[in-house]
Design a protein around this motif. Structure first.
Motif, PDB file in Angstrom:
ATOM      1  N   MET B   1       8.057   6.290  19.980  1.00 40.75           N
ATOM      2  CA  MET B   1       7.122   6.678  18.927  1.00 40.75           C
ATOM      3  C   MET B   1       7.063   5.592  17.857  1.00 40.75           C
ATOM      4  N   SER B   2       5.856   5.351  17.379  1.00 41.70           N
ATOM      5  CA  SER B   2       5.762   4.313  16.346  1.00 41.70           C
ATOM      6  C   SER B   2       5.982   4.948  14.979  1.00 41.70           C
ATOM      7  N   LEU B   3       6.355   4.139  14.027  1.00 41.92           N
ATOM      8  CA  LEU B   3       6.562   4.640  12.679  1.00 41.92           C
ATOM      9  C   LEU B   3       5.218   4.779  11.988  1.00 41.92           C
ATOM     10  N   LYS B   4       5.010   5.923  11.387  1.00 38.66           N
ATOM     11  CA  LYS B   4       3.705   6.219  10.820  1.00 38.66           C
ATOM     12  C   LYS B   4       3.346   5.238   9.699  1.00 38.66           C
ATOM     13  N   TYR B   5       2.196   4.600   9.815  1.00 38.75           N
ATOM     14  CA  TYR B   5       1.659   3.699   8.801  1.00 38.75           C
ATOM     15  C   TYR B   5       2.605   2.559   8.444  1.00 38.75           C
ATOM     16  N   ILE B   6       3.438   2.180   9.380  1.00 41.73           N
ATOM     17  CA  ILE B   6       4.272   1.009   9.134  1.00 41.73           C
ATOM     18  C   ILE B   6       3.635  -0.187   9.833  1.00 41.73           C
ATOM     19  N   ASP B   7       3.356  -0.035  11.139  1.00 41.70           N
ATOM     20  CA  ASP B   7       2.745  -1.147  11.882  1.00 41.70           C
ATOM     21  C   ASP B   7       1.417  -1.556  11.243  1.00 41.70           C
ATOM     22  N   GLU B   8       0.609  -0.546  10.886  1.00 43.43           N
ATOM     23  CA  GLU B   8      -0.714  -0.838  10.334  1.00 43.43           C
ATOM     24  C   GLU B   8      -0.614  -1.636   9.028  1.00 43.43           C
ATOM     25  N   TYR B   9       0.371  -1.286   8.210  1.00 43.88           N
ATOM     26  CA  TYR B   9       0.505  -1.948   6.913  1.00 43.88           C
ATOM     27  C   TYR B   9       1.401  -3.195   6.986  1.00 43.88           C
ATOM     28  N   ARG B  10       1.741  -3.576   8.253  1.00 44.58           N
ATOM     29  CA  ARG B  10       2.429  -4.859   8.452  1.00 44.58           C
ATOM     30  C   ARG B  10       1.607  -5.753   9.369  1.00 44.58           C
ATOM     31  N   ASP B  11       0.349  -5.434   9.523  1.00 45.74           N
ATOM     32  CA  ASP B  11      -0.500  -6.137  10.464  1.00 45.74           C
ATOM     33  C   ASP B  11      -0.646  -7.617  10.067  1.00 45.74           C
ATOM     34  N   ALA B  12      -0.223  -8.508  10.987  1.00 52.95           N
ATOM     35  CA  ALA B  12      -0.181  -9.937  10.654  1.00 52.95           C
ATOM     36  C   ALA B  12      -1.581 -10.510  10.406  1.00 52.95           C
ATOM     37  N   GLY B  13      -2.563 -10.053  11.208  1.00 48.69           N
ATOM     38  CA  GLY B  13      -3.922 -10.569  11.050  1.00 48.69           C
ATOM     39  C   GLY B  13      -4.493 -10.222   9.682  1.00 48.69           C
ATOM     40  N   LEU B  14      -4.289  -8.975   9.288  1.00 52.52           N
ATOM     41  CA  LEU B  14      -4.781  -8.518   7.986  1.00 52.52           C
ATOM     42  C   LEU B  14      -4.060  -9.262   6.855  1.00 52.52           C
ATOM     43  N   ALA B  15      -2.750  -9.461   7.029  1.00 58.47           N
ATOM     44  CA  ALA B  15      -1.971 -10.184   6.009  1.00 58.47           C
ATOM     45  C   ALA B  15      -2.516 -11.604   5.858  1.00 58.47           C
ATOM     46  N   ARG B  16      -2.821 -12.257   6.985  1.00 59.43           N
ATOM     47  CA  ARG B  16      -3.356 -13.628   6.928  1.00 59.43           C
ATOM     48  C   ARG B  16      -4.683 -13.666   6.165  1.00 59.43           C
ATOM     49  N   GLN B  17      -5.522 -12.652   6.435  1.00 63.99           N
ATOM     50  CA  GLN B  17      -6.824 -12.607   5.747  1.00 63.99           C
ATOM     51  C   GLN B  17      -6.635 -12.419   4.239  1.00 63.99           C
ATOM     52  N   LEU B  18      -5.677 -11.542   3.892  1.00 67.45           N
ATOM     53  CA  LEU B  18      -5.419 -11.305   2.464  1.00 67.45           C
ATOM     54  C   LEU B  18      -4.911 -12.574   1.791  1.00 67.45           C
ATOM     55  N   VAL B  19      -4.012 -13.293   2.472  1.00 64.87           N
ATOM     56  CA  VAL B  19      -3.459 -14.523   1.899  1.00 64.87           C
ATOM     57  C   VAL B  19      -4.580 -15.553   1.714  1.00 64.87           C
ATOM     58  N   LYS B  20      -5.460 -15.635   2.708  1.00 67.17           N
ATOM     59  CA  LYS B  20      -6.585 -16.573   2.634  1.00 67.17           C
ATOM     60  C   LYS B  20      -7.460 -16.258   1.413  1.00 67.17           C
ATOM     61  N   LYS B  21      -7.702 -14.981   1.234  1.00 66.73           N
ATOM     62  CA  LYS B  21      -8.537 -14.543   0.115  1.00 66.73           C
ATOM     63  C   LYS B  21      -7.834 -14.847  -1.228  1.00 66.73           C
ATOM     64  N   ILE B  22      -6.525 -14.582  -1.263  1.00 63.81           N
ATOM     65  CA  ILE B  22      -5.749 -14.881  -2.485  1.00 63.81           C
ATOM     66  C   ILE B  22      -5.866 -16.373  -2.801  1.00 63.81           C
ATOM     67  N   GLN B  23      -5.685 -17.201  -1.792  1.00 61.46           N
ATOM     68  CA  GLN B  23      -5.774 -18.659  -1.990  1.00 61.46           C
ATOM     69  C   GLN B  23      -7.154 -19.044  -2.512  1.00 61.46           C
ATOM     70  N   ALA B  24      -8.165 -18.352  -2.020  1.00 59.24           N
ATOM     71  CA  ALA B  24      -9.543 -18.710  -2.402  1.00 59.24           C
ATOM     72  C   ALA B  24      -9.872 -18.308  -3.839  1.00 59.24           C
ATOM     73  N   VAL B  25      -9.383 -17.153  -4.290  1.00 56.59           N
ATOM     74  CA  VAL B  25      -9.791 -16.691  -5.635  1.00 56.59           C
ATOM     75  C   VAL B  25      -8.869 -17.169  -6.756  1.00 56.59           C
ATOM     76  N   SER B  26      -7.636 -17.599  -6.392  1.00 53.49           N
ATOM     77  CA  SER B  26      -6.655 -17.930  -7.415  1.00 53.49           C
ATOM     78  C   SER B  26      -6.948 -19.283  -8.063  1.00 53.49           C
ATOM     79  N   LYS B  27      -7.205 -19.264  -9.357  1.00 49.90           N
ATOM     80  CA  LYS B  27      -7.447 -20.519 -10.096  1.00 49.90           C
ATOM     81  C   LYS B  27      -6.434 -20.656 -11.245  1.00 49.90           C
ATOM     82  N   LYS B  28      -6.262 -19.545 -11.989  1.00 53.07           N
ATOM     83  CA  LYS B  28      -5.403 -19.593 -13.180  1.00 53.07           C
ATOM     84  C   LYS B  28      -3.935 -19.502 -12.809  1.00 53.07           C
TER      85      LYS B  28
END
Lengths: 83, 361
Positions: B1-28
């Motif tokens: 059995m998988s752990l509820k909402y653990i795998d989904e909230y550790r998704d590597a692809g989504l994390a990469r997209q978030l990091v990319k977005k952070i890199q893009a918007v961060s100026k200050k």
């Protein structure tokens, strides 16, 4: 220390429930929450269930995030006009 | 059995997209503070600092309950172990925290009866089974723990267990955030608000502080996706100059919080002033037992008199908890103060920022 892993209620006996976290069974007190039933996922802190996990919200957060990020990607690729 | 909402909230692809977005918007250049020990641990464990732009600094604020406990309270816990027929019960991370002279672990090694419990339930049951002993629980915790202490007291009251008591050193999060904002030289551009404290308090509990200081603030969970999302929101709010109070953890946190848990907490406890390590006395930031439950107050039941002692010389825990220093800027870090031989509480608790820095750097 907060345990972030939701626990599944498998048995209820008055104010005490048995919960399953990936096969590990523990007892948890459910007097701090209302309307709990077998099959619910709860957040447990120091032996007490402190809330039920809102499954709809859990899935919606992921969906919203994916669609916003995907939209940003399309914009970055100059494809924003092509849904 | 998988752990509820653990795998989904550790998704590597989504994390990469978030990091990319952070890199893009961060100026200050921004300094973002988390105020939850479990966030501290999660940020280190998932290597989140290493993927952020150089201009983003993450600080660990007063979010580890053991770390913010005043030295005088630690000394009182130690004194309780010396009273005949007293069994002192505590959560595990408090046991090694040094007071001005000793720690609960030292006293236990010298023969005192100190026991680690997993929950208040265990402490109350210990009292039930040991009628010839007095069971005292060291009540250290935030809004997540206080309702469980209240529930333990209600169980003891209902079952007429009179050999159980609590030495309270409870703390409330929103008043500490407000006190932090009033501290001179403080440099914070956003708060990552605690996940499970907020499960109890709800988003609304932060509204007054947010409105007064216009500080970007986001409640979030403990998985990497949760934390990256909160960081992204805080960066966006800062870049756009639009501070807001947002809830990025709606699967667990609502606007009003856990009403039943708050009702139980407020049935047993009332708000009081409380001393915090580093921050000093903060008005309305603690919770003491109400008059009708004073029979469960260990401070009244036992004669515990401890003098005010200065905090350890050279220890920068207080400044670290306010984001004024990083652990590496403390003269004792990795020298006289290590997890094996801690001087200050931030090196003791696994959730303390010094212990986390030591372990992961």
């Amino acid at each position: 220390m907060c345990l972030a892993v939701p626990s599944k209620i498998i048995e209820i006996n008055d104010t005490v429930a048995r919960v399953d976290v990936d096969g590990v069974i523990r007892e948890t007190c459910i007097m701090l929450i209302d309307d709990v039933k077998i099959g619910d996922y709860v957040i447990v802190h120091a032996g007490f269930a402190i809330n039920k996990v809102d499954e709809e919200a859990a899935l919606k957060t992921l969906e919203d995030m994916r669609s916003i990020l995907a939209m940003e990607d399309r914009k970055a690729d100059g494809l924003s006009g092509h849904p | 059995m998988s752990l509820k909402y653990i795998d989904e909230y550790r998704d590597a692809g989504l994390a990469r997209q978030l990091v990319k977005k952070i890199q893009a918007v961060s100026k200050k250049k921004l300094r973002l503070m988390e105020v939850c020990g479990t966030h501290t641990m999660s940020i280190f464990r998932h290597g989140i600092r290493s993927v952020l732009p150089g201009g983003i600094t993450l600080l660990s604020g007063p979010g580890c309950p053991v770390c913010v406990t005043a030295q005088k309270d630690i000394d009182a816990f130690v004194e309780l172990t010396k009273i005949k027929d007293v069994i002192v019960t505590t959560f595990g991370d408090l046991i090694k925290v040094p007071g001005s002279g000793s720690s609960l672990a030292n006293e236990k090694a010298s023969g005192a009866d100190v026991r680690i419990v997993y929950s208040l339930f265990d402490a109350v049951n210990l009292a039930r089974k040991n009628k010839d002993k007095e069971i005292v629980f060291c009540g250290v915790g935030f809004e997540t723990t206080i309702p469980t202490i209240a529930a333990g007291i209600l169980i003891a009251a209902g079952d007429k267990i009179d050999n159980f008591s609590v030495y309270t050193s409870n703390k409330l999060t929103p008043p500490a955030l407000a006190a932090l904002m009033e501290t001179p030289d403080i440099e914070i551009d956003g708060f990552i608000l605690p996940g499970h404290v907020s499960v109890i308090t709800g988003t609304n509990a932060y509204r007054d502080t947010f409105e007064k200081y216009d500080m970007p603030s986001v409640i979030t969970g403990f998985e990497p996706i949760d934390i990256l999302k909160a960081i992204l929101i805080l960066i966006q709010q800062n870049e756009e100059g639009k501070p807001a109070l947002e809830n990025a953890y709606p699967r667990a946190v609502s606007d009003q919080g856990n009403v039943k848990a708050k009702e139980i907490m407020n049935r047993v406890f009332e708000v009081c002033d409380a001393p915090w390590r580093g921050l000093g006395e903060i008005p309305f930031s603690g919770m003491k037992l109400k008059k009708e439950f004073q029979g469960f107050d260990a401070a009244l039941k036992f004669d515990v008199n401890v003098p005010d002692m200065p905090e350890p010389k050279g220890c920068a825990c207080g400044q670290i908890l306010m984001g004024l220093k990083t652990p590496k800027e403390c003269a004792l870090y990795k020298k006289r103060c290590t997890p094996m031989n801690p001087v200050g509480p931030c090196m003791v608790s696994t959730e303390g920022s010094c212990a986390a820095f030591y372990r992961y750097n």
